[in-house]
Design a protein around this motif. Sequence first.
Motif, short mmCIF file in Angstrom:
data_model
loop_
_atom_site.label_atom_id
_atom_site.label_comp_id
_atom_site.label_asym_id
_atom_site.label_seq_id
_atom_site.Cartn_x
_atom_site.Cartn_y
_atom_site.Cartn_z
N VAL A 192 38.28 -59.37 101.67
CA VAL A 192 39.27 -59.74 100.66
C VAL A 192 40.44 -60.33 101.41
N ASN A 193 40.76 -61.58 101.14
CA ASN A 193 41.86 -62.22 101.87
C ASN A 193 43.18 -61.57 101.48
N TYR A 194 43.94 -61.15 102.48
CA TYR A 194 45.17 -60.41 102.22
C TYR A 194 46.23 -61.27 101.53
N TYR A 195 46.12 -62.58 101.68
CA TYR A 195 47.16 -63.50 101.21
C TYR A 195 46.91 -63.97 99.78
N THR A 196 45.64 -64.23 99.45
CA THR A 196 45.30 -64.77 98.13
C THR A 196 44.61 -63.76 97.23
N GLY A 197 44.03 -62.71 97.80
CA GLY A 197 43.26 -61.76 97.02
C GLY A 197 41.83 -62.21 96.75
N GLN A 198 41.41 -63.32 97.34
CA GLN A 198 40.05 -63.81 97.13
C GLN A 198 39.03 -62.82 97.71
N PHE A 199 38.08 -62.40 96.88
CA PHE A 199 37.00 -61.50 97.30
C PHE A 199 35.78 -62.37 97.58
N PHE A 200 35.42 -62.47 98.83
CA PHE A 200 34.33 -63.34 99.24
C PHE A 200 32.97 -62.75 98.90
N ASP A 201 31.99 -63.61 98.76
CA ASP A 201 30.60 -63.21 98.55
C ASP A 201 30.02 -62.86 99.92
N LEU A 202 30.08 -61.58 100.27
CA LEU A 202 29.70 -61.15 101.61
C LEU A 202 28.22 -61.41 101.89
N LYS A 203 27.39 -61.13 100.90
CA LYS A 203 25.95 -61.31 101.10
C LYS A 203 25.61 -62.77 101.34
N LYS A 204 26.26 -63.67 100.60
CA LYS A 204 26.02 -65.10 100.77
C LYS A 204 26.49 -65.56 102.14
N ILE A 205 27.67 -65.11 102.56
CA ILE A 205 28.20 -65.51 103.86
C ILE A 205 27.28 -65.02 104.98
N ALA A 206 26.84 -63.77 104.88
CA ALA A 206 25.94 -63.23 105.91
C ALA A 206 24.63 -64.00 105.94
N SER A 207 24.13 -64.36 104.79
CA SER A 207 22.85 -65.07 104.71
C SER A 207 22.94 -66.45 105.36
N ILE A 208 23.95 -67.22 105.02
CA ILE A 208 24.06 -68.57 105.58
C ILE A 208 24.46 -68.52 107.05
N GLY A 209 25.22 -67.48 107.43
CA GLY A 209 25.58 -67.34 108.84
C GLY A 209 24.36 -67.03 109.70
N HIS A 210 23.55 -66.09 109.23
CA HIS A 210 22.35 -65.73 109.97
C HIS A 210 21.35 -66.88 110.03
N ALA A 211 21.27 -67.63 108.93
CA ALA A 211 20.36 -68.78 108.91
C ALA A 211 20.75 -69.81 109.96
N ALA A 212 22.04 -69.86 110.28
CA ALA A 212 22.53 -70.79 111.29
C ALA A 212 22.48 -70.20 112.70
#
Length: 334
Positions: A192-212
Motif C-alpha cells: 500500500v503506497n504510503y503517499y497515495t493509499g494505492q493498494f497494489f495487486d500483489l498476486k499480479k505483480i508477483a506473477s509478472i515479475g516471476h515470469a520475467a
Amino acid sequence: MIFKTGRDFALELDREDSLSRFRESFFIPKHTDGTESIYLCGNSLGLQPRQTKAYLNQELDDWARLGVEGHFHAANPWMPYHEILTETTAHVVGAKAHEVVIMNTLTTNLHLMMVSFYQPKGKRTKIIIEADAFPSDRYAVASQVQFHGYDDKEHLIEWTPRAGEHTPRIEDLEKLLKEQGDSIALIMVGAVNYYTGQFFDLKKIASIGHAAGAMVGFDCAHGAGNVDLELHDSGADFAVWCTYKYMNSGPGSLGGCFVHERHANNSDLPRFTGWWGHNKDTRFKMRDDFEPIYGAEGWQLSNPPILSMVAIRASLDLFAQAGFKNLREKSIQL
C-alpha cells in the motif's frame, strides 16, 4: 443502504456495528478540555490497547521474581515467546505459520531479505520500485545497489504514473518488464503506497515479475493489519512490515517478515545469520556450523526483546477477538 452525510447516520452505523465495543479497548488521546480527539493517525502510530500495561507488568513481575529463570518458568516463558505471536500474525497477513516471524525492525528486515533475494548477476542487476516509495525503502534499496558496486541512478528503476495521473498502472509495469525484464533482479514495492493509499495487486505483480525472471518482495508497512495481503497466495518471495501502525504495538516496536515456503529450506540462498535462526534443538550447544530453522524463523539473528513482543501480543489478542475478516469488512464499509 442509503448513505447519508449527517451525524445521526454515523451514530446509527455505530450502534449497528458489531465491532463498536472494541473502541473501549484503546486509550484515545484527549484535548485539553478533556474531550476525546478524532484520531486519524493510526497510519503513523496506532493507539495503545488498554490491556498492554497489564501484559507488560506480567513480564516485569516475572523478571523481578525469576531473573534468568524467566526464560523457562515465566507465566509466558521467554525462550519461545515469539512463537506466541506467530499464528495470529500469519492470519493477519494471509500466510502459513512457518512463513512469518516477528523480528528486528522494518528496514533491518528489508536489508536482510535483500541479502537473500537481491543477487545481481550478469545483465540482471536492476531493482524496480514504485515512484513515491517510502524514503526508507528507497534508501535501503539504493544502498544495496551501491553495495554490489552499481550506480543506483542507473540500476534503480521507478515504476511511475502516467502524465497527469497520480498512481501507477499495472500495465505500465508489464510494459517495463517487457522492455527491461532481462535486466531486472528484484521488484520491491510497497503493498500500500504510503503517499497515495494505492493498494497494489500483489498476486499480479508477483506473477509478472516471476515470469520475467525477477524476485518479488513487498514492504507491507501500510498493509499489515489494514488490508487483505494474502501473502502466501500472492506468491511473493518475501515481505516485511512494521507493527506500530495498524497493529498498535507501540513506538518503534518490532517488525515482521514473510518468506514464502518455497524458500523455507533453500540452502542456495545467501543470508546473514545469527544464533536465534539456528536449529532450536542444538542452539545452545554452540556448534560451529550454522543450521537454519525451517521457514522464516531461520532468518532471525538475536534473541528477541520480550517487552516489545508483549505489546505486540496485547494488540494481536484484540485482532484475534475481532477477527481480521470483520475488521476489513468494516474498513470497506467506512
